[in-house]
Scaffold this motif. Structure first.
Motif, short mmCIF file in Angstrom:
data_model
loop_
_atom_site.label_atom_id
_atom_site.label_comp_id
_atom_site.label_asym_id
_atom_site.label_seq_id
_atom_site.Cartn_x
_atom_site.Cartn_y
_atom_site.Cartn_z
N GLY A 127 0.78 -1.23 0.00
CA GLY A 127 0.00 0.00 0.00
C GLY A 127 0.82 1.28 0.00
N ARG A 128 2.12 1.19 -0.05
CA ARG A 128 2.91 2.41 -0.23
C ARG A 128 4.11 2.09 -1.12
NH1 ARG A 128 7.38 3.02 3.03
NH2 ARG A 128 7.58 1.55 4.75
N PRO A 129 4.68 3.12 -1.78
CA PRO A 129 5.73 2.86 -2.76
C PRO A 129 7.02 2.31 -2.12
CG PRO A 129 4.87 5.09 -2.98
CD PRO A 129 4.32 4.54 -1.71
N PHE A 130 7.68 1.47 -2.83
CA PHE A 130 9.01 0.98 -2.43
C PHE A 130 9.77 0.65 -3.70
CE2 PHE A 130 6.35 -2.74 -2.77
CZ PHE A 130 7.16 -3.72 -3.30
N GLN A 141 4.59 0.46 -6.74
CA GLN A 141 3.72 -0.13 -5.74
C GLN A 141 3.20 -1.47 -6.24
OE1 GLN A 141 1.23 3.25 -4.83
NE2 GLN A 141 0.68 2.31 -2.89
N LEU A 142 2.90 -2.36 -5.32
CA LEU A 142 2.30 -3.63 -5.73
C LEU A 142 0.81 -3.43 -5.97
CD1 LEU A 142 3.82 -6.42 -3.47
CD2 LEU A 142 4.08 -6.16 -5.93
N SER A 143 0.34 -3.92 -7.09
CA SER A 143 -1.10 -3.86 -7.36
C SER A 143 -1.75 -5.03 -6.62
CB SER A 143 -1.34 -3.96 -8.86
OG SER A 143 -1.08 -5.28 -9.27
N PRO A 144 -3.07 -4.98 -6.44
CA PRO A 144 -3.74 -6.10 -5.74
C PRO A 144 -3.48 -7.45 -6.41
CG PRO A 144 -5.23 -4.25 -6.03
CD PRO A 144 -4.00 -3.90 -6.78
#
Lengths: 149, 250
Positions: free
Chosen positions: A51-54, A108-111
């Motif tokens: 839920g947050r950028p990495f 970010q990871l998408s669902p």
């Protein structure tokens, strides 16, 4: 050595040791945060923040790059040879972006578990070679081995 | 060890330092100029391009020597700080003070060339990577030593404060060196190691070696030239400076 100087030297050395210990403790405490990116294994294990950028870093899997014909969309997979993360990116890739080369992507990871990147940086190794040498190595078949390490 | 003690005692004396640093400045400058000219031409025009980065890799011939001198210069400055704190030598104070601006310039050069190199290769001017950030800390330390050195009216207090800062900052040097090994970073590991063959053919590293030697000689020459003038200014009331001035006054 003069006792006064010896005392000063000890004092300075003690101060230096104290500073080194303090910095070492701080760095150990910050360890995870100093890493610029997460490896695909860490992402697969759920260690990367959701839920947050990495950033994720690894090698671009050979034959995984798929560009769309009419947009700047590109998909590729990043691996550390243990786990693989699928990446989607829209934009211009750096010149050194190549299959089999290192990259660091921010996003970010998408669902669905796909990594949607907003920035892709190329990571190069410490090896430098003139092009003629690479050509010669390619002919003898040694280059592929050297490159796939 | 006897010769070391003699050498140390000689260079610790301001008149000797003044005399010898003049000769050494000329010698080192005489070495630095040809080395830098040959190295620049060789590296930029005659060394082969890289198979992946093409010609943009040539910035290595400025980037690596600048970064090396920036770090060695810091170690030298901190050593001068140690000698200044323990033995209270005026010459050590002067060397420390004059090392900081040159080191800061070298660090800035390494950061700037790295940034220019990063754009075409990585795709970004700046990344908060461990190596780059620790180099930025090095620049701040150099600027801090410069600032602290001129924040005191009393020369001795200034020398002591900057020596302490310089010494504490030495902790940053191993962090810079190992940042690319301890953490995941964008910056690649070192191409040159003392224990291994360089990951580069000889026609690429030979001009780099020339540049590194040239940068060190240049650093030494500028450091001695600056320290020499500063020492003369600080010792202006001493007998040896007065007699020196009297000798040269016509």
């Amino acid at each position: 050595m003069h006792p006064l100087r010896r005392q000063r030297l000890l004092l300075v050395v003690a101060g230096l040791v104290a500073a080194a210990v303090a910095v070492a403790l701080a760095l150990v405490a910050l360890n995870e945060n100093i890493n610029l990116f997460y490896s695909p294994v860490q992402v697969a294990a759920g260690e990367a923040p959701a839920g947050r950028p990495f950033r994720v870093g690894g090698m671009v899997v050979e034959n995984s790059v798929a560009r769309s014909g009419d947009t700047l969309d590109v998909r590729f997979a990043v691996t550390d040879y243990e786990a693989t993360v699928a990446v989607r990116y829209q934009g211009i890739l750096p010149d050194l972006f190549r299959e089999g080369q290192g990259v660091v992507a921010t996003g970010q990871l998408s669902p669905e578990g796909e990594f949607v990147a907003t920035e892709v940086l190329a990571k190069h190794d410490e090896k430098y070679m003139p092009p003629e040498v690479t050509a010669a190595l390619e002919q003898s078949g040694a280059y592929q081995r050297a490159n796939s390490q | 060890m006897g010769w070391l003690a003699t050498w140390y005692h000689r260079w610790a004396s301001p008149p000797w330092f003044y005399q010898m640093s003049g000769r050494w400045t000329r010698g080192l400058m005489g070495l630095a100029l040809p080395l830098l000219c040959v190295g620049t031409l060789w590296g930029l025009a005659f060394a082969p391009a890289d198979y992946q980065q093409g010609n943009s890799f040539r910035i290595i011939y400025i980037h690596v020597p600048a970064a090396m001198v920036a770090q060695s210069g810091y170690i030298l400055m901190a050593s001068a700080g140690l000698v200044g704190l323990v033995w209270r030598l005026k010459v050590a104070d002067v060397v420390l003070r004059n090392c900081a601006p040159i080191g800061a310039a070298m660090t800035f050069l390494a950061l700037a060339t790295g940034s220019i190199w990063g754009k075409p290769t990585w795709g970004a001017w700046w990344v908060w990577d461990a190596r780059i950030t620790s180099m930025l800390v090095l620049l701040m330390l150099y600027l801090g030593v410069m600032g602290l050195g001129s924040a005191f009216r009393n020369e001795q207090a200034a020398g002591r404060a900057s020596a302490i800062l310089a010494l504490v900052g030495v902790v940053n040097i191993p962090i810079i060196k190992y940042s690319v090994e301890w953490w995941y970073s964008l910056h690649q590991p070192a191409t040159f190691r003392l224990t291994e063959k360089p990951a580069m053919p000889v026609e690429m590293w030979a001009p780099l070696l020339v540049m590194v030697l040239g940068f060190y000689a240049f650093f030494g020459a500028v450091l001695l030239a600056r320290s020499r003038v500063d020492l003369l200014d600080r010792e202006r009331r001493s007998r040896w400076v007065r007699s020196l001035v009297a000798e040269h006054a016509i």
